[in-house]
Write a protein that holds these residues in place. Structure first.
Motif, PDB file in Angstrom:
ATOM      1  N   GLU A 190       0.830  -1.191   0.000  1.00  0.00           N
ATOM      2  CA  GLU A 190       0.000   0.000   0.000  1.00  0.00           C
ATOM      3  C   GLU A 190       0.873   1.253   0.000  1.00  0.00           C
ATOM      4  OE1 GLU A 190      -3.454   2.071   2.771  1.00  0.00           O
ATOM      5  OE2 GLU A 190      -3.311  -0.117   2.634  1.00  0.00           O
TER       6      GLU A 190
ATOM      7  N   LYS B 102     -10.498   9.858   3.719  1.00  0.00           N
ATOM      8  CA  LYS B 102      -9.642   9.398   2.625  1.00  0.00           C
ATOM      9  C   LYS B 102      -8.769  10.530   2.078  1.00  0.00           C
ATOM     10  CE  LYS B 102     -11.640   5.300   2.476  1.00  0.00           C
ATOM     11  NZ  LYS B 102     -10.925   4.034   2.789  1.00  0.00           N
TER      12      LYS B 102
ATOM     13  N   SER C  76     -13.957   3.756  -4.201  1.00  0.00           N
ATOM     14  CA  SER C  76     -13.557   2.383  -4.534  1.00  0.00           C
ATOM     15  C   SER C  76     -12.237   2.358  -5.290  1.00  0.00           C
ATOM     16  CB  SER C  76     -14.652   1.692  -5.356  1.00  0.00           C
ATOM     17  OG  SER C  76     -14.875   2.373  -6.583  1.00  0.00           O
TER      18      SER C  76
ATOM     19  N   ASP D  56      -9.475   3.031  -2.651  1.00  0.00           N
ATOM     20  CA  ASP D  56      -9.243   1.870  -1.795  1.00  0.00           C
ATOM     21  C   ASP D  56      -8.478   0.766  -2.520  1.00  0.00           C
ATOM     22  OD1 ASP D  56     -10.490   3.082   0.328  1.00  0.00           O
ATOM     23  OD2 ASP D  56     -12.418   2.072   0.043  1.00  0.00           O
ATOM     24  N   SER D  57      -8.717   0.636  -3.818  1.00  0.00           N
ATOM     25  CA  SER D  57      -8.054  -0.418  -4.587  1.00  0.00           C
ATOM     26  C   SER D  57      -6.667  -0.012  -5.071  1.00  0.00           C
ATOM     27  CB  SER D  57      -8.912  -0.802  -5.796  1.00  0.00           C
ATOM     28  OG  SER D  57      -8.994   0.271  -6.722  1.00  0.00           O
TER      29      SER D  57
END
Length: 272
Positions: free
Chosen positions: A2, A35, A112, A115-116
């Motif tokens: 990450e 985020k 999304s 997050d990916s």
């Protein structure tokens, strides 16, 4: 592995006093606001209570990373993007996301991707209202047809598949929008057309992603006929002259010595 990203969420606003509280509320849902390193709300000299409604929502929702600004003068939607892009570079952000303040897009479609970690694979991820899995609500069939026609025209003129000219829900890696030539693109509603063709000309990695899109109580600032003619002219100029053609018909450089962001509210400054 990450990657630690520093993402600015930029929300351009113009006369959307009824919609901006809903947009900001969507950031509170599921802690979406966390985020982002910063939520940058920029009002382009609205004539309604957009600024007041933005500040009230930030306070009531306790969006601790949000700030509300106005442009010192009306610089158009494109000019407002330029102000936000400059800010992202100044604070060393890795990405800048765009979510229009009129509540037509859904922030969850972007979450999304974040997050990916797909935002690290592409130079820009662009929301497309016309992708296979997109959901359109209240969008007039004539406008849908018109958008398909322009997507086709831009695909032909750019020799690149174009799925949307600008849905108002995008994210860019900051180096992809740091080129000073972008400052010369039009300051009006066609800015995204310029920016898209620029990305194509630079062979940037582009990903279109499906979005939920709705029209209910929004106030359109688009003059359809004149907008259509100008949008067509941009594509044709690019076909025959490439990036130089865009530079020739844009040429709306902002003088940052005379245009600035005026801070109206910042959570950290008011709640230390």
């Amino acid at each position: 592995m990450e990657i630690n990203n520093k993402i600015i969420l930029f929300i351009p606003c113009y006369n959307c006093q009824d919609q901006i509280p809903r947009v900001l509320n969507s950031l509170k849902e599921n802690d979406n606001y966390k985020k982002f390193a910063e939520i940058l709300i920029i009002d382009n000299r609205s004539s309604d209570r957009t600024v007041e409604k933005s500040i009230s929502a930030v306070k009531s929702l306790e969006l601790y990373n949000a700030a509300v600004y106005t442009n010192s003068t009306n610089v158009g939607l494109g000019g407002t993007h330029k102000m936000a892009f400059r800010h992202a570079q100044q604070v060393n952000a890795t990405h800048i996301a765009v979510l229009h303040g009129d509540d037509q897009g859904n922030i969850n479609d972007l979450i999304s991707l974040i997050d990916s970690q797909q935002i690290n694979v592409y130079d820009c991820c662009l929301g497309s209202r016309f992708s296979h899995d997109s959901r359109l609500m209240g969008y007039a069939k004539l406008r849908i047809f018109g958008n398909y026609i322009f997507n086709l025209i831009y695909s032909v003129c750019s020799f690149h598949l174009v799925k949307d000219l600008g849905a108002g829900l995008n994210i860019y890696q900051v180096p992809a929008i740091a080129d000073a030539r972008i400052l010369k693109f039009s300051n009006d509603l066609t800015f995204n057309c310029f920016l898209l063709l620029y990305s194509i000309s630079q062979k940037q990695k582009i990903r279109y992603f499906p979005v939920e899109w709705r029209e209910d109580d929004q106030i359109s600032n688009v003059k359809l006929f004149s907008q259509a003619i100008r949008t067509l002219k941009i594509a044709v100029n690019y076909l025959f002259n490439g990036l130089n053609g865009l530079m020739a018909i844009g040429d709306n450089t902002i003088d940052f010595d005379n245009v600035s962001l005026e801070e109206k509210y910042k959570w950290n400054n008011s709640n230390d």
